[in-house]
Design a protein around this motif. Structure first.
Motif, mmCIF file in Angstrom:
data_model
loop_
_atom_site.group_PDB
_atom_site.id
_atom_site.type_symbol
_atom_site.label_atom_id
_atom_site.label_comp_id
_atom_site.label_asym_id
_atom_site.label_seq_id
_atom_site.Cartn_x
_atom_site.Cartn_y
_atom_site.Cartn_z
ATOM 1 N N ILE A 295 39.515 39.032 47.350
ATOM 2 C CA ILE A 295 39.793 40.422 46.963
ATOM 3 C C ILE A 295 38.688 40.977 46.066
ATOM 4 O O ILE A 295 38.769 42.116 45.599
ATOM 5 C CB ILE A 295 41.163 40.553 46.249
ATOM 6 C CG1 ILE A 295 41.231 39.677 44.989
ATOM 7 C CG2 ILE A 295 42.296 40.186 47.195
ATOM 8 C CD1 ILE A 295 42.490 39.922 44.152
ATOM 9 N N GLU A 296 37.664 40.168 45.813
ATOM 10 C CA GLU A 296 36.558 40.569 44.927
ATOM 11 C C GLU A 296 37.047 41.081 43.577
ATOM 12 O O GLU A 296 36.553 42.092 43.064
ATOM 13 C CB GLU A 296 35.662 41.602 45.614
ATOM 14 C CG GLU A 296 34.947 41.033 46.836
ATOM 15 C CD GLU A 296 33.976 42.040 47.469
ATOM 16 O OE1 GLU A 296 33.177 42.620 46.725
ATOM 17 O OE2 GLU A 296 34.047 42.217 48.699
ATOM 18 N N ALA A 297 38.042 40.399 43.017
ATOM 19 C CA ALA A 297 38.477 40.734 41.656
ATOM 20 C C ALA A 297 37.461 40.162 40.677
ATOM 21 O O ALA A 297 36.799 39.175 40.965
ATOM 22 C CB ALA A 297 39.857 40.147 41.382
ATOM 23 N N HIS A 298 37.325 40.825 39.543
ATOM 24 C CA HIS A 298 36.349 40.356 38.564
ATOM 25 C C HIS A 298 36.881 39.121 37.852
ATOM 26 O O HIS A 298 36.171 38.183 37.565
ATOM 27 C CB HIS A 298 36.015 41.479 37.597
ATOM 28 C CG HIS A 298 35.761 42.751 38.343
ATOM 29 N ND1 HIS A 298 34.693 42.868 39.204
ATOM 30 C CD2 HIS A 298 36.477 43.902 38.459
ATOM 31 C CE1 HIS A 298 34.748 44.057 39.784
ATOM 32 N NE2 HIS A 298 35.827 44.698 39.361
ATOM 33 N N LYS A 299 38.189 39.126 37.612
ATOM 34 C CA LYS A 299 38.822 37.985 36.951
ATOM 35 C C LYS A 299 40.306 38.042 37.293
ATOM 36 O O LYS A 299 40.907 39.125 37.292
ATOM 37 C CB LYS A 299 38.627 38.113 35.434
ATOM 38 C CG LYS A 299 38.947 36.858 34.653
ATOM 39 C CD LYS A 299 38.788 37.080 33.151
ATOM 40 C CE LYS A 299 39.568 36.007 32.402
ATOM 41 N NZ LYS A 299 39.865 36.419 31.028
ATOM 42 N N LEU A 300 40.912 36.902 37.599
ATOM 43 C CA LEU A 300 42.336 36.884 37.907
ATOM 44 C C LEU A 300 43.153 36.855 36.612
ATOM 45 O O LEU A 300 42.640 36.518 35.543
ATOM 46 C CB LEU A 300 42.691 35.654 38.748
ATOM 47 C CG LEU A 300 42.143 35.633 40.175
ATOM 48 C CD1 LEU A 300 42.494 34.313 40.854
ATOM 49 C CD2 LEU A 300 42.697 36.808 40.999
ATOM 50 N N ALA A 301 44.420 37.199 36.731
ATOM 51 C CA ALA A 301 45.319 37.101 35.580
ATOM 52 C C ALA A 301 45.551 35.628 35.255
ATOM 53 O O ALA A 301 45.186 34.733 36.026
ATOM 54 C CB ALA A 301 46.632 37.806 35.900
ATOM 55 N N HIS A 302 46.152 35.353 34.104
ATOM 56 C CA HIS A 302 46.509 33.997 33.680
ATOM 57 C C HIS A 302 45.302 33.060 33.739
ATOM 58 O O HIS A 302 45.422 31.884 34.070
ATOM 59 C CB HIS A 302 47.668 33.456 34.526
ATOM 60 C CG HIS A 302 48.742 34.477 34.741
ATOM 61 N ND1 HIS A 302 49.504 34.972 33.714
ATOM 62 C CD2 HIS A 302 49.134 35.160 35.854
ATOM 63 C CE1 HIS A 302 50.332 35.901 34.188
ATOM 64 N NE2 HIS A 302 50.124 36.032 35.473
#
Ligand SMILES: [Zn+2]
Ligand SMILES: [Zn+2]
Ligand SMILES: [Zn+2]
Ligand SMILES: [Zn+2]
Lengths: 479, 479
Positions: A295-302
């Motif tokens: 998803i090309e997120a910069h950083k995931l949660a948790h």
């Protein structure tokens, strides 16, 4: 009756008919059966009709059940009918009730699709198009599987019942009443032994799974009104208490930047995590970095920790802010002061959160924040909700599906849960009093509800074989 | 040359041609020249062409000036051409440069219009339709006024220059460059003595006004991205830092519930209120309760005090939150986690706020709030701005327009300012170095940019007479 040779024959038949399966999916995708927008209601009806014709072609008896009207802004709009079907009534055979949906999420090429969303296009072994994986591909998968039995001259190993609706993406309006108040009293479910739904996805992209749990959903409509019409910000700016700033204020009180829900007591009823359940997450095949990259997120949660991510997808609630109806949404510089805006947000519910209890917590919280705001505008909040669902994955029905999956994919499926919600799962459980199973066709990167939704050719074709094998395996279960 | 009898003849001619004026406005409204949506770009071009034909019919020489391309999401989209015209070049006559715009705000019947927005419909002496008052009615008003001189066999008392663009509602892209870098060096403005724009409204519904001041605008695009595509809230909810909650957080820091702008130092450069200016507001004809009722607001800002309301419309900045691009905006329960969202808000600027200085204050403030948020997502903010404008209402040009207004409406017009922004006003002032005047045709309840936009038949028809009289009065001014 089917012999040892039936399945190999069916697999060969399926492999020989790949082009016709693709063409039929292309036809289905070309009907923009978007249920959330009344503008496409005729296309929804057309999609139901189209599927009815296909269901008749495989030999089922069908009927279109009227489910009444939908109220949109005070107007009564006719709901698309529900397609109900029956194929076979041999008392010696098991009977499976199959559910699927024919409607889709909205999609515009300008949202960032690489090709027209309602034109199925194959690129690199993937079939791109709105509804390809959610849920037109799987619905057609059942029809192709049945057809393959006919194609090789074998009778079906089970009796089948079908419920195909066209309002799933819009809260399945009218369906619960049809199932509980009409079909159930009429005896539709009396002969049903098992319920199967194919409307979800593998966890990842290579390993199949069978799903025994879903989160519920509690969807909120939060309306603020400052004037009876939209206003020009040049003329009226500075003289009215603007509805948008009130709504934005309220929406900002619900969740923090890390996704922690701020609504009082909302975590209180969540089932505590047992040591046994905790262990389950260790063995699940899930790669956070691949997930992040997809998803090309910069950083995931948790902090991207695998077990935390899975638990927050499956067994903890989450809250998402979806958007605002009535405000400017177009590209460009629209200078409007919206007169009435409706903020949309939803919470995914988990065991043991009761929708009615959660709705009350949300309503109380929003009303408290509204009182603190002290705005002279009008505020109103309402909700539509469905509870979370889990089954016992050790049930013989699950074991039959696991054997079928292993035969097709040469690996034991993960027994998984999902973050999404299919409220009808619970209604079907209640209507039939039988074991319900989710048998996904698509892969975890299919991007249902998103731009460039796709279904891998492999998942489509092997999925047809999986469905045929599943029918065979359930046919073998003791009656 | 026009005599004492000319105006009465013209008024009679206008009264005899009401139906044809309505029909032409109906034709113009039927072209959905929505400039903010590239989908309607062909209609914009068609609207310019249509007007060019009409301008030629009244005897003007015309040309379509190419103003290049617009960049939308990395794509180059051709801008509609600007229609430039000249009518008469008698060196003994004064020359007026007239500006108007041919584009409109978006409009959908489902937004709450009582009739189709692009179909002009008369109800109770009002002509309902998108663009009726903003700004197709006034543009046609000039053409009809000129035509009326021809109709009664009189030559025009002035020379005219025309600039009609079709991107006003979308920041007049390309226009400043055309005016300053092309038309000005080419000598287009050399003969111009006065500039007149009819693109605003009376303060109320009965008393005419002439406008000598406008607020500027500083429009902001605030983008937050958490993923490359939209995500399904069931599948991804709980595992990503959602862009929407970050954006809502930022949008919530900008303005309080009473409309007070919270951006640091933004009020510092506002021109102080002098005793003289303060007195001006006492005599202005403005009824807060009628204003409140016309929009059905529950309560106006500033406790509904007349002077405060006028000052916050005219001489103090205001900030409005317009909406969010990329989020769910449809009716119904879309369960999306938007991957990228762009919040839209704008500030109306007043003397002596400099756009560049205000943009810096906003950027600094938003970046500070963003740092406080500590989100891993990507944030970006950009702006497009135009300065506020004022003229001296004692100028002979204003006195000529006031005499014309009094002749038509039998009352002295209010000398007013407006809360809205027409950035071209300043560019035309700079390009021509001449006095610029705003001569409104429509009434204060015309609902430009809103649902059920209308133009009173009376304002349209008397407006045509007003324009004809204004041309006569300016013709009499010393050359
Ligand atoms: Zn689905
Ligand atoms: Zn779906
Ligand atoms: Zn305008
Ligand atoms: Zn406008």
């Amino acid at each position: 009756m089917p012999s040892e040779k039936t399945l190999p024959q069916i697999f060969k038949y399926v492999d020989e008919n790949v082009e016709s399966y693709k063409n039929l999916l292309k036809e289905a995708v070309a009907i923009p059966s978007v249920s959330c927008d009344a503008k496409y209601r005729d296309d929804c009806v057309r999609m139901v009709q189209w599927t009815k014709d296909k269901l008749k072609e495989v030999g089922a008896t069908t009927e279109l059940r009227d489910v009444g009207f939908q109220n949109i802004d005070g107007k009564e709009i006719k709901l698309p009918p529900v397609l109900v079907g029956t194929l076979g009534n041999d008392p010696k055979k098991n009977t499976i009730c199959i559910y699927g949906h024919l409607d889709v999420q909205p999609a515009l090429k300008s949202d960032g699709w690489e090709s027209e969303p309602f034109e199925l296009v194959e690129r690199n072994g993937k079939l791109y198009g709105r509804g390809s994986t959610d849920d037109k591909g799987p619905v057609l998968g059942w029809l192709h599987a049945i057809n393959a039995y006919k194609g090789v001259g074998e009778e079906l190993p089970v009796n089948l019942k079908f419920i195909f609706e066209c309002m799933e993406e819009s809260g399945s309006e009218g369906l619960d009443e049809l199932l509980m108040d009409k079909l159930k009293p009429e005896g539709f479910f009396d002969s049903v032994d098992y319920v199967c739904i194919s409307d979800n996805y593998w966890l990842g992209t290579t390993k199949p799974c069978i799903t025994y749990g879903l989160r519920g959903i509690s969807y909120y409509f939060l309306e603020v009104e400052c004037a009876k019409m939209d206003l020009h910000s040049g003329v009226y700016g500075g003289t009215v208490h603007e509805a948008m700033s009130d709504l934005i204020y309220l929406m900002n009180t619900l969740v923090d930047k890390d996704g922690k829900i701020l609504i009082t007591d909302v975590y209180k009823s969540v089932a505590p995590l047992t040591e046994n359940e905790k262990k389950l997450y260790d063995t699940i095949d899930f790669d956070p970095e691949a997930y992040r990259k997809s998803i090309e997120a910069h950083k995931l949660a948790h902090n991207g920790v695998k077990e935390q991510l899975l638990m927050h997808r499956w067994r903890y609630p989450s809250l998402s802010l979806h958007g605002i109806e009535g405000a400017a949404f177009q590209p460009g510089a629209k200078t409007v002061i919206p007169g009435k805006v409706i903020g949309k947000f939803s919470m995914r519910l988990v065991p043991d959160q009761e929708p009615a209890e959660i709705e009350k917590l949300v309503f109380d919280f929003v009303h408290k924040k509204w009182a603190e705001r002290g705005s002279p505008n009008k505020m109103r909040i309402w909700a539509q909700s469905g509870r979370a669902w889990t089954e016992n994955p050790d049930h013989p029905h699950y074991q039959a599906a696991a054997r079928a999956t292993k035969l097709i994919y040469q690996t034991d499926p993960d027994m998984s849960r999902e973050g999404g919600s299919i409220p009808v799962t619970i209604t079907l459980q209640e209507a039939s009093n039988k074991n319900v199973l989710l048998l996904p066709m698509g892969a975890g990167d299919d991007m249902a509800h998103s731009q460039n939704e796709k279904l891998n050719v492999r998942n489509y074709i092997e999925g047809i074989k999986l469905f045929a094998t599943y029918l065979m395996e359930v046919g073998k279960l003791a009656k």
